[in-house]
Design an enzyme around this catalytic site. Structure first.
Site, short mmCIF file in Angstrom:
data_model
loop_
_atom_site.label_atom_id
_atom_site.label_comp_id
_atom_site.label_asym_id
_atom_site.label_seq_id
_atom_site.Cartn_x
_atom_site.Cartn_y
_atom_site.Cartn_z
CG ASP A 185 41.00 34.76 35.80
OD1 ASP A 185 41.63 35.38 35.93
OD2 ASP A 185 40.80 33.75 36.44
CE LYS B 224 38.14 41.88 35.78
NZ LYS B 224 38.04 40.33 35.83
N GLY C 154 45.45 39.75 37.36
CA GLY C 154 46.64 39.65 36.46
C GLY C 154 46.02 39.63 35.06
CG HIS C 155 44.78 42.95 33.39
ND1 HIS C 155 43.56 42.60 33.81
CD2 HIS C 155 45.25 44.03 34.05
CE1 HIS C 155 43.27 43.48 34.65
NE2 HIS C 155 44.13 44.39 34.89
CD GLN D 126 40.55 40.38 42.38
OE1 GLN D 126 40.16 41.53 42.85
NE2 GLN D 126 41.96 40.44 42.09
P1 IMP Z 1 42.97 36.28 47.34
O1 IMP Z 1 42.48 37.53 46.37
O2 IMP Z 1 44.52 35.93 46.68
O3 IMP Z 1 42.81 36.32 48.60
O4 IMP Z 1 42.34 34.89 46.56
C1 IMP Z 1 40.85 34.61 47.07
C2 IMP Z 1 40.34 33.77 45.93
O5 IMP Z 1 39.90 34.91 44.83
C3 IMP Z 1 40.94 32.67 45.27
O6 IMP Z 1 40.23 31.80 44.91
C4 IMP Z 1 41.76 33.28 44.19
O7 IMP Z 1 42.03 32.45 43.15
C5 IMP Z 1 40.78 34.33 43.62
N1 IMP Z 1 41.15 35.28 42.70
C6 IMP Z 1 41.94 36.36 43.19
N2 IMP Z 1 42.30 37.25 42.18
C7 IMP Z 1 41.86 36.71 41.11
C8 IMP Z 1 41.75 37.09 39.57
O8 IMP Z 1 42.17 38.17 39.34
N3 IMP Z 1 41.17 36.12 39.04
C9 IMP Z 1 40.54 35.05 39.33
N4 IMP Z 1 40.42 34.76 40.50
C10 IMP Z 1 41.10 35.53 41.40
#
Ligand code: IMP
Length: 445
Positions: A13, A16, A40-41, A225
């Protein structure tokens, strides 16, 4: 020509999406190489908000080719919905501007069910995943039982693999999680229909990138991420299930490391984190609340409020090392306007000892307190500033401290959500030589 990787330096977040959108103007190809619709953007273009989860944000530039690499995990239903939604606002998604790797793994309904069931069972110790089935899909990939995009195009292969998988998944869902079993016939129909819809988009991303590279075209690799969510180098187990660092752009797209020219790291001017896990510079009081409100720090994917804190340079410096960063992009500097005293974490105090790296052990990181340096804030509205010289003196000091502590030059500063609210100090596609020099890029032959 230049091939540039963009990664997040914190917990995701970082903004990017806007940076990729901006740099896409000069790129011919924009490639996602890991993650899935957990990302998510939110992009604001011509005053209109666009949210994407799977399609690279470069799709806003309709003459570019976006690619979904083999390192991504793809939920086809979500992708198709995204394509349709874009169509409704007049943005075409066709095989001319989107290519999906045949090697990409597919998120199945049982992946989502297992992700949610596991999180529910963990209760207080839950990772706080996005519940999109990301982890279970990567597990199947590594366990060599996964279903890939090419399987959706071949009903016999798909039927056989689904039968093999569903038996085991339903057993676990029913017997371990007391979850209802999933119907394979329903999944079969749904996913074969997805396959038909996506057939014209499926191809060999690696081969097309090789051709593009040979023709001297510009390629932008878009990380999802952030570095601290990397499965190996992040705050395990509070991480996502893929490698988010720049090295994975090569594995996740199918391009060799010698073909990469530079790596840019996106640094939000403060820190945020969604989900569980340690966060040394977290602000639990009024200032954190203020940053959340002004910065609109709510997840684009899940809508969850993001935890907010001071900029943590221990985290950023880890990202400098792990990604070989040659330049920084600072985002959301405007959010800090009006805060009288700003703080930057420069090291950790861990049980009485100074620590300059993020420790491997979770309990050690939980015990870390940030050592904070103070910087005077600014009150001037900076959203309309377009040059370095016009920034308030204290904003420059804050930015100079980031450069000095990281040892990496700032290339771009974002001071608002729209495309034009940006100060470009150096364009990574137009100063390849300088980038290599500054990044000391060991990969370049
Ligand atoms: P997962 O990727 O859904 O398995 O989540 C694992 C961890 O990564 C959790 O803490 C999510 O909140 C975090 N996470 C996954 N995708 C994002 C992102 O795009 N931005 C911020 N945190 C993310």
């Amino acid at each position: 020509m230049a091939n540039v990787i963009i990664v997040g330096t914190q917990w995701g977040d970082e903004g990017k999406g806007k940076v990729v959108d901006l740099l896409s103007e000069q790129a011919d190809f924009i490639v996602r190489f890991q993650g899935g619709n957990n990302a998510g953007h939110t992009l604001v273009v011509n005053g209109k908000k666009h949210i994407f989860h799977l399609i690279p944000s470069g799709i806003l530039h309709q003459d570019k080719k976006c690619m979904i690499g083999n390192g991504v995990v793809l939920d086809p239903g979500v992708l198709i919905e995204e394509m349709d939604r874009l169509g409704e606002v007049g943005l075409r998604v066709t095989p001319d501007n989107l290519l999906i790797s045949l090697y990409t793994h597919v998120i199945m309904p049982y992946h989502r069910a297992l992700d949610l069931a596991r999180e529910n069972r963990k209760g207080r110790t839950a990772i706080g995943t996005t519940g999109r089935g990301i982890g279970p899909c990567y597990e199947d990939k590594v366990g060599r039982g996964g279903i890939r995009v090419h399987d959706l195009l071949d009903s016999a292969a798909f039927s056989e693999k689904l039968a093999r998988n569903i038996e085991e998944k339903n057993f676990i869902l029913r017997n371990f999680f007391q979850h209802e079993a999933l119907d394979p016939a329903e999944i079969m129909d749904e996913y074969l229909a997805y396959g038909e819809r996506l057939r014209p988009f499926a191809g060999n991303v690696s081969l097309q990138l090789q051709e593009a590279d040979a023709q001297g075209r510009n390629i932008l690799f878009e990380g999802a991420q952030g570095t601290q969510l990397d499965i190996d180098h992040g705050t395990y187990p509070y991480v996502t299930s893929s490698n988010t660092v720049a090295g994975n752009a090569c594995c996740g797209a199918g391009i060799g490391p010698t073909r990469i020219d530079s790596v840019l790291g996106v640094v939000k001017a403060y820190t945020t984190r969604v989900g569980g896990g340690p966060f040394p510079s977290e602000l639990l009081g009024e200032t954190g609340e203020h940053i959340r409100k002004v910065g609109g720090e709510f997840g684009a994917t899940t809508g969850r409020p993001r935890r907010c804190g001071w900029l943590d340079m221990v985290v950023v410096n880890s990202a400098v090392r792990l990604n070989g960063l040659g330049g920084l992009v600072i985002t959301k500097l405007d959010v800090l306007t009006g805060i009288p005293v700003l703080k930057i974490g420069v090291s950790y105090n861990c049980r009485g000892s100074r620590l300059d790296i993020v420790p491997a052990e979770l309990d050690a990181l939980e015990a870390c307190e940030p050592v904070l340096e103070e910087f005077p804030g600014w009150d001037e509205d900076i959203e309309k500033v377009r040059t370095w010289v016009d920034l308030p003196k204290n904003a420059k000091k804050y930015l100079e401290a980031i450069e000095q502590i990281s040892g990496v030059p700032i290339r771009i500063i974002s001071i608002g959500p729209s495309r034009d609210a940006t100060i470009i100090l150096k364009d990574p596609f137009n100063d390849k030589a300088a980038q290599q020099l500054l990044s000391g890029n060991i990969y370049d032959g």
